[in-house]
Write a protein that holds these residues in place. Sequence first.
Motif, mmCIF file in Angstrom:
data_model
loop_
_atom_site.group_PDB
_atom_site.id
_atom_site.type_symbol
_atom_site.label_atom_id
_atom_site.label_comp_id
_atom_site.label_asym_id
_atom_site.label_seq_id
_atom_site.Cartn_x
_atom_site.Cartn_y
_atom_site.Cartn_z
ATOM 1 N N HIS A 212 23.561 62.227 24.239
ATOM 2 C CA HIS A 212 22.527 61.283 23.815
ATOM 3 C C HIS A 212 22.352 61.349 22.289
ATOM 4 O O HIS A 212 22.307 60.315 21.608
ATOM 5 C CB HIS A 212 21.221 61.643 24.536
ATOM 6 C CG HIS A 212 20.081 60.735 24.262
ATOM 7 N ND1 HIS A 212 18.774 61.099 24.492
ATOM 8 C CD2 HIS A 212 20.012 59.475 23.750
ATOM 9 C CE1 HIS A 212 17.973 60.106 24.169
ATOM 10 N NE2 HIS A 212 18.699 59.112 23.705
ATOM 11 N N GLU B 265 23.053 58.389 19.385
ATOM 12 C CA GLU B 265 22.002 57.954 18.467
ATOM 13 C C GLU B 265 22.456 58.094 17.011
ATOM 14 O O GLU B 265 22.170 57.229 16.172
ATOM 15 C CB GLU B 265 20.734 58.776 18.698
ATOM 16 C CG GLU B 265 19.992 58.416 19.984
ATOM 17 C CD GLU B 265 18.660 59.129 20.100
ATOM 18 O OE1 GLU B 265 17.728 58.529 20.686
ATOM 19 O OE2 GLU B 265 18.529 60.278 19.606
ATOM 20 N N THR C 11 16.810 55.518 29.689
ATOM 21 C CA THR C 11 16.868 54.604 30.827
ATOM 22 C C THR C 11 18.103 53.704 30.753
ATOM 23 O O THR C 11 18.569 53.194 31.780
ATOM 24 C CB THR C 11 15.603 53.723 30.891
ATOM 25 O OG1 THR C 11 15.444 53.024 29.648
ATOM 26 C CG2 THR C 11 14.366 54.569 31.158
ATOM 27 N N GLU C 12 18.640 53.538 29.526
ATOM 28 C CA GLU C 12 19.862 52.746 29.372
ATOM 29 C C GLU C 12 21.045 53.403 30.085
ATOM 30 O O GLU C 12 22.022 52.737 30.422
ATOM 31 C CB GLU C 12 20.198 52.568 27.888
ATOM 32 C CG GLU C 12 19.255 51.673 27.137
ATOM 33 C CD GLU C 12 19.281 50.248 27.684
ATOM 34 O OE1 GLU C 12 20.379 49.734 27.979
ATOM 35 O OE2 GLU C 12 18.184 49.661 27.819
ATOM 36 N N ARG D 95 17.194 55.071 17.676
ATOM 37 C CA ARG D 95 16.772 55.785 18.869
ATOM 38 C C ARG D 95 17.239 55.027 20.112
ATOM 39 O O ARG D 95 17.205 53.791 20.153
ATOM 40 C CB ARG D 95 15.249 55.941 18.892
ATOM 41 C CG ARG D 95 14.681 56.734 17.722
ATOM 42 C CD ARG D 95 15.147 58.182 17.755
ATOM 43 N NE ARG D 95 14.702 58.873 18.958
ATOM 44 C CZ ARG D 95 13.534 59.492 19.076
ATOM 45 N NH1 ARG D 95 12.673 59.501 18.050
ATOM 46 N NH2 ARG D 95 13.206 60.119 20.181
ATOM 47 N N CYS E 161 16.814 54.849 24.379
ATOM 48 C CA CYS E 161 16.075 55.280 25.559
ATOM 49 C C CYS E 161 17.059 55.679 26.654
ATOM 50 O O CYS E 161 18.029 54.953 26.913
ATOM 51 C CB CYS E 161 15.168 54.153 26.041
ATOM 52 S SG CYS E 161 14.171 54.627 27.479
#
Length: 443
Positions: free
Chosen positions: A419, A423, A433-434, A429, A431
């Motif tokens: 993650h 980024e 949830t993606e 940033r 999320c």
Amino acid sequence: MDTIVVGAGIAGITAARLLHAAGQRVVVLEARDRVGGRIWTDRTAGFPVDRGASWIHGLTGNPLTGVVAALEMETHEFTVGSFQAAGRPIADYDESRRLLDHEAARRWAGDVDTADALLERIVAASGPGESYATVAERALAATGWEPRRADRVRAFYRHRTEEQCGAEAEQVAAHALDEDAVEGDEVIFPGGYDVLPRALAQGLDVRLGRTVTAVGRTAAGVRVDTEDESFEAARAIVTVPLGVLKAGAIEFTPALPGAVAGPIARLGMGVFNKVFLQFPGRFWQDAVYAIRRHGRAGFPWHSWYDVSAVSGKPMLLTFAGGAWGREIERKTDEEVVSSVLAALREIHGDSVPEPVAHWITRWGNDPHALGSYSYVAVGSSHDDHDALAEPVDGVLHFAGEATCGREPATVHGALQSGHRAAERILGSRLCLTELTRGVTPVR
């Protein structure tokens, strides 16, 4: 090509999926014939056996919790946390192989709590070059206990470093277990942990059987060579295990700067192997999580976990970490199984039958891992984990559990590192949830 991701473990798949969702052209190069890396579910027996990662270590505040829920993965509560002394039903046996009664087990757990409180203060005051073994001995000496009482906790500390670090207490830095805390219950997966990477890999361009041998940085970006092909892109994320980096299996051109090469050299790569034994029937007590031998009697085998809930068969899991983990890799399956059975029979006698099946891992011998997970070795620090993830020349990134200073040696640490890499590449940033958007749950 925008980004090449080297390795289809959870760090690589996470980074690739987030970048792909942001519209990038991404290719994932994986040496194995499967995705998942050190998440490896063996299904040859007709039920899942997780040879690699097994647990979510702490559901509270864990990014994996929401991901697993979104993927509708079946879970089973099995909390063992930080090689715990108590808190769950454990059948504890003393040096004479007698089962500890409730009061004796309570006193034993109290001794661990007392020693841990001393150890925490001693670790905080320890020097940068001191080992976990050194500070543990200092804490035990401060208790003033008689030898056998101290021996039990000493053995517990040695097994703790074997399990948490895959290394001996003398190899592990005094501060190595500072992050060793589990918040909330832990769970295992009756359907197999590999459901996670298989689901997240949907729709990605993953090329299996591609062993990366070299990564070069150029004015145009990066060039990544496999044994048969070359790929070029604006940037690369290398997510191979620390053991592979330490072995120099990938040639980096120009050579990696000291800020990254230093952590690779200083951090340790532990070995932690699993031995599963499936039995024709249950011979151990009902409703226990684990069987444990105390003190010097607990070498080399000390704990067996009842994982029957996953297989649906009577099955125990035991571990071999550190030097013993490396030693069993030189033994045959028959020698290892015989050794485990001999230890079990010292407790349960002739009631222990011959197993009907077994599974033994050898992560130290795996050329695509060369170990199980990273740890803070004497001479290194937690900062080395995060330093390893620092971008090189703006085009080369590293991810994986070894690059996560807060949660090394965990699946959620690997996920967080992927993650973070995504980024950094996008400069914004993202999320989490993606990560599961548009993903079809895998059965």
